[in-house]
Design an enzyme around this catalytic site. Structure first.
Site, PDB file in Angstrom:
ATOM      1  N   ASP A  18       0.804  -1.221   0.000  1.00 45.88           N
ATOM      2  CA  ASP A  18       0.000   0.000   0.000  1.00 45.88           C
ATOM      3  C   ASP A  18       0.837   1.271   0.000  1.00 45.88           C
ATOM      4  O   ASP A  18       0.391   2.322   0.483  1.00 45.88           O
ATOM      5  CB  ASP A  18      -0.947   0.047   1.224  1.00 45.88           C
ATOM      6  CG  ASP A  18      -1.750  -1.220   1.367  1.00 45.88           C
ATOM      7  OD1 ASP A  18      -2.194  -1.735   0.322  1.00 45.88           O
ATOM      8  OD2 ASP A  18      -1.921  -1.697   2.496  1.00 45.88           O
ATOM      9  N   LYS A  21       2.531   2.196  -5.017  1.00 48.39           N
ATOM     10  CA  LYS A  21       3.267   1.712  -6.193  1.00 48.39           C
ATOM     11  C   LYS A  21       2.444   1.876  -7.469  1.00 48.39           C
ATOM     12  O   LYS A  21       2.987   2.160  -8.531  1.00 48.39           O
ATOM     13  CB  LYS A  21       3.629   0.227  -6.021  1.00 48.39           C
ATOM     14  CG  LYS A  21       4.519  -0.054  -4.829  1.00 48.39           C
ATOM     15  CD  LYS A  21       4.785  -1.532  -4.670  1.00 48.39           C
ATOM     16  CE  LYS A  21       3.588  -2.361  -4.278  1.00 48.39           C
ATOM     17  NZ  LYS A  21       3.108  -2.184  -2.906  1.00 48.39           N
ATOM     18  N   HIS A  46      -4.299  -1.796  -6.391  1.00 45.44           N
ATOM     19  CA  HIS A  46      -3.817  -0.487  -6.821  1.00 45.44           C
ATOM     20  C   HIS A  46      -5.014   0.394  -7.064  1.00 45.44           C
ATOM     21  O   HIS A  46      -5.950  -0.020  -7.745  1.00 45.44           O
ATOM     22  CB  HIS A  46      -3.116  -0.581  -8.177  1.00 45.44           C
ATOM     23  CG  HIS A  46      -1.832  -1.327  -8.128  1.00 45.44           C
ATOM     24  ND1 HIS A  46      -0.906  -1.151  -7.136  1.00 45.44           N
ATOM     25  CD2 HIS A  46      -1.304  -2.236  -8.964  1.00 45.44           C
ATOM     26  CE1 HIS A  46       0.127  -1.933  -7.373  1.00 45.44           C
ATOM     27  NE2 HIS A  46      -0.097  -2.602  -8.467  1.00 45.44           N
ATOM     28  N   THR A 248       3.404 -12.399   3.202  1.00 48.11           N
ATOM     29  CA  THR A 248       2.694 -13.072   2.123  1.00 48.11           C
ATOM     30  C   THR A 248       3.575 -14.226   1.638  1.00 48.11           C
ATOM     31  O   THR A 248       4.639 -14.486   2.216  1.00 48.11           O
ATOM     32  CB  THR A 248       2.276 -12.072   1.023  1.00 48.11           C
ATOM     33  OG1 THR A 248       1.392 -12.729   0.121  1.00 48.11           O
ATOM     34  CG2 THR A 248       3.472 -11.508   0.257  1.00 48.11           C
ATOM     35  N   PRO A 313      -9.449  -0.885   7.888  1.00 53.32           N
ATOM     36  CA  PRO A 313      -8.661   0.295   8.276  1.00 53.32           C
ATOM     37  C   PRO A 313      -7.202  -0.112   8.445  1.00 53.32           C
ATOM     38  O   PRO A 313      -6.917  -1.172   9.009  1.00 53.32           O
ATOM     39  CB  PRO A 313      -9.260   0.713   9.630  1.00 53.32           C
ATOM     40  CG  PRO A 313     -10.235  -0.326  10.014  1.00 53.32           C
ATOM     41  CD  PRO A 313     -10.435  -1.281   8.888  1.00 53.32           C
ATOM     42  N   ASP A 342       1.795  15.034   1.277  1.00 60.37           N
ATOM     43  CA  ASP A 342       0.696  15.952   1.625  1.00 60.37           C
ATOM     44  C   ASP A 342      -0.074  15.498   2.863  1.00 60.37           C
ATOM     45  O   ASP A 342      -0.606  16.318   3.611  1.00 60.37           O
ATOM     46  CB  ASP A 342      -0.282  16.068   0.444  1.00 60.37           C
ATOM     47  CG  ASP A 342      -0.779  14.709  -0.034  1.00 60.37           C
ATOM     48  OD1 ASP A 342       0.060  13.798  -0.186  1.00 60.37           O
ATOM     49  OD2 ASP A 342      -1.992  14.550  -0.235  1.00 60.37           O
TER      50      ASP A 342
HETATM   51  P1  IMP Z   1      -2.028 -12.752   1.915  1.00 60.24           P
HETATM   52  O1  IMP Z   1      -1.046 -12.225   0.933  1.00 60.24           O
HETATM   53  O2  IMP Z   1      -3.459 -12.513   1.533  1.00 60.24           O
HETATM   54  O3  IMP Z   1      -1.738 -14.180   2.274  1.00 60.24           O
HETATM   55  O4  IMP Z   1      -1.847 -11.912   3.266  1.00 60.24           O
HETATM   56  C1  IMP Z   1      -0.653 -12.004   4.057  1.00 60.24           C
HETATM   57  C2  IMP Z   1      -0.373 -10.684   4.735  1.00 60.24           C
HETATM   58  O5  IMP Z   1       0.043  -9.742   3.748  1.00 60.24           O
HETATM   59  C3  IMP Z   1      -1.565 -10.033   5.438  1.00 60.24           C
HETATM   60  O6  IMP Z   1      -1.091  -9.293   6.547  1.00 60.24           O
HETATM   61  C4  IMP Z   1      -2.108  -9.065   4.399  1.00 60.24           C
HETATM   62  O7  IMP Z   1      -2.815  -7.992   4.976  1.00 60.24           O
HETATM   63  C5  IMP Z   1      -0.805  -8.599   3.775  1.00 60.24           C
HETATM   64  N1  IMP Z   1      -0.918  -8.160   2.387  1.00 60.24           N
HETATM   65  C6  IMP Z   1      -0.907  -8.926   1.274  1.00 60.24           C
HETATM   66  N2  IMP Z   1      -0.945  -8.163   0.186  1.00 60.24           N
HETATM   67  C7  IMP Z   1      -0.969  -6.888   0.588  1.00 60.24           C
HETATM   68  C8  IMP Z   1      -0.988  -5.633  -0.091  1.00 60.24           C
HETATM   69  O8  IMP Z   1      -0.953  -5.528  -1.319  1.00 60.24           O
HETATM   70  N3  IMP Z   1      -1.023  -4.533   0.708  1.00 60.24           N
HETATM   71  C9  IMP Z   1      -1.014  -4.603   2.048  1.00 60.24           C
HETATM   72  N4  IMP Z   1      -0.965  -5.739   2.714  1.00 60.24           N
HETATM   73  C10 IMP Z   1      -0.968  -6.884   1.998  1.00 60.24           C
END
Ligand code: IMP
Length: 447
Positions: A18, A21, A46, A248, A313, A342
């Site tokens: 987040d 990107k 995105h 992940t 959140p 900002d």
């Molecule tokens: P998973 O990728 O769904 O297995 O989630 C594993 C961890 O990565 C969790 O804490 C998710 O909230 C976090 N996560 C996976 N992809 C993103 C992303 O694109 N942005 C923020 N957190 C992510």
């Protein structure tokens, strides 16, 4: 290649995802020919704004919004067929010609409904303390099947395996017994019709995009076309280097490109690490600079910090130079993009974590394990905040002095120059330095 063009580049997140990107990729894509996803799946999200229009993408690379750019989903991505189909349909409905601009790897694995069922059920079983807080998009179970091999399903199987549906139904029955033990015998993800529908969407609607993307990218590069790699998630969610097990299941940094795109690491010329001017995290796991107070709430509100994929959140905190420096080192960042400058406007003072304190010792590298990480306390240095509106700034030099000092502090702490600054959600609210300024201007988007 023109003299000023930075060459094949990877855009990757320095934190827990987040970071913004999508906006950076969308902007730089105007100067590239192909945008390539190499890891993750529909867990990524995105949000790209074009004027008043909002685009939320999960599987399609952000560059698909640019006319003339080919979007590539590489072998390391795990693809949920119904999700990809609906993203394609949503863009087509807005007049974006997806068909000519999408290539999908024959080696990419399919996320099946039973993967999502397993993700949901195993998270529910863990309880609030231990659960990872996944996006429940089936990412971990799909990568687990890929590593297990006998239970993986790839697009190439969809095209060429004669009895694929029978094999998939056998996998489903095995999964049903396993998930029944977790109380999930009736989970909709175990419905035979749903599972077969996924395979058929892949076969009937997505196979038109399938090819050997490694050959496609190799040939494209040899013909002088420029490749932009779009890392999903973030370095601190990397399977090997992140805050394991709260990570992940893929290699999120530039290191993931060799495997996940099948493009040799020697081709990469530039690695652009993206961070926010503060930190956020969604899901579980340690977060040393988290502000579970009014300041954190204020950052969340000002930055609209709610997940693109799940709407959750986000947890918010001060910028963590320890974590960010670690990620920049691991990913070999040549440049920084600092987003949401900002969002911090209006704070009297702005905090930056410059070291961790763990059991009475000051440390400057994050510990490997969550037990030790949870004992770390941030050493915060405060810098004066900036009160003025920064969204209309036309250059880095025209930002308020305090904001400039803050950006310099991030550069000093990470050892990397910030060549992109974002001061608002619009494409135009991005302050580019070289090498991006001249090359983005040269490839100005048509959409
Ligand atoms: P998973 O990728 O769904 O297995 O989630 C594993 C961890 O990565 C969790 O804490 C998710 O909230 C976090 N996560 C996976 N992809 C993103 C992303 O694109 N942005 C923020 N957190 C992510």
């Amino acid at each position: 290649m023109t003299k000023t063009h930075p060459g094949h580049c990877c855009v990757f997140g320095l934190m827990w995802g987040d970071e913004g990107k999508g906006k950076v990729v969308d902007l730089l894509a105007g100067a590239y020919d192909c945008v390539v996803r190499y890891n993750g799946g529909a867990n990524a999200g995105h949000t790209v704004w074009i004027g008043p229009e909002k685009f939320a993408l999960h599987l399609l690379p952000a560059g698909i919004l640019r006319t003339g750019v080919v979007a590539v989903i590489g072998p390391g991505v795990v693809v949920d067929p119904p999700t990809l189909r609906s993203e394609i349909a949503a863009l087509q409905a807005r007049g974006i010609a997806v068909a000519e601009h999408l290539r999908l790897s024959n080696r990419a694995h399919l996320v099946m409904p039973y993967h999502k069922a397993e993700d949901r059920l195993s998270e529910a079983r863990m309880g609030d303390e231990r659960k990872i807080g996944t996006t429940t998009r089936g990412i971990g179970p799909c990568y687990a099947d890929k590593a297990r091999r006998s239970t993986g399903v790839r697009f190439d199987d969809v095209l060429h395996e004669p009895n694929l549906e029978d094999r998939v139904l056998r996998i489903l029955e095995d999964r049903r017994s396993a998930l029944a033990a977790l109380g999930g015998a009736d989970d909709p993800g175990l419905d035979r019709a749903e599972v077969l529908a996924s395979v058929r969407i892949a076969r009937d609607e997505l196979s038109q995009y399938v090819c050997d993307t490694t050959r496609y990218l190799f040939d494209a590069a040899r013909q002088g076309r420029r490749l932009l790699f779009e890392g999903a998630n973030g370095m601190l969610l990397d399977l090997d280097h992140g805050t394991y097990p709260f990570v992940t299941s893929s290699s999120t940094g530039p290191g993931g490109i060799a495997g996940g795109a099948g493009v040799p690491p020697t081709m990469l010329r530039r690695t652009l690490g993206v961070t926010k001017a503060y930190s956020t995290r969604v899901g579980g796991g340690p977060f040393v600079t988290e502000l579970a107070d009014e300041t954190g709430d204020r950052i969340r509100k000002q930055g609209n910090e709610y997940g693109t994929t799940t709407g959750r959140p986000r947890r918010c905190g001060w910028f963590d130079a320890v974590a960010c420096g670690y990620s920049a080192r691991l990913g070999g960042a040549t440049d920084l993009a600092i987003m949401h400058v900002d969002t911090l406007a209006g704070f009297e003072r702005v905090g930056m974590c410059v070291a961790y304190e763990c059991r009475g010792r000051k440390i400057e590298d994050p510990p490997a394990g969550v037990a030790e990480l949870s004992r770390c306390r941030p050493v915060i240095e405060y810098l004066p905040g900036w009160g003025e509106e920064v969204r209309s700034a036309a250059s880095r030099e025209s930002l308020p002095d305090q904001a400039q000092r803050y950006i310099e502090a991030i550069e000093r702490r990470t050892g990397v120059a910030a060549t992109i600054l974002s001061v608002g959600p619009e494409r135009s609210q991005t302050l580019l330095s070289e090498p991006w300024r001249s090359c983005v201007a040269a490839g100005e988007p048509t959409s």
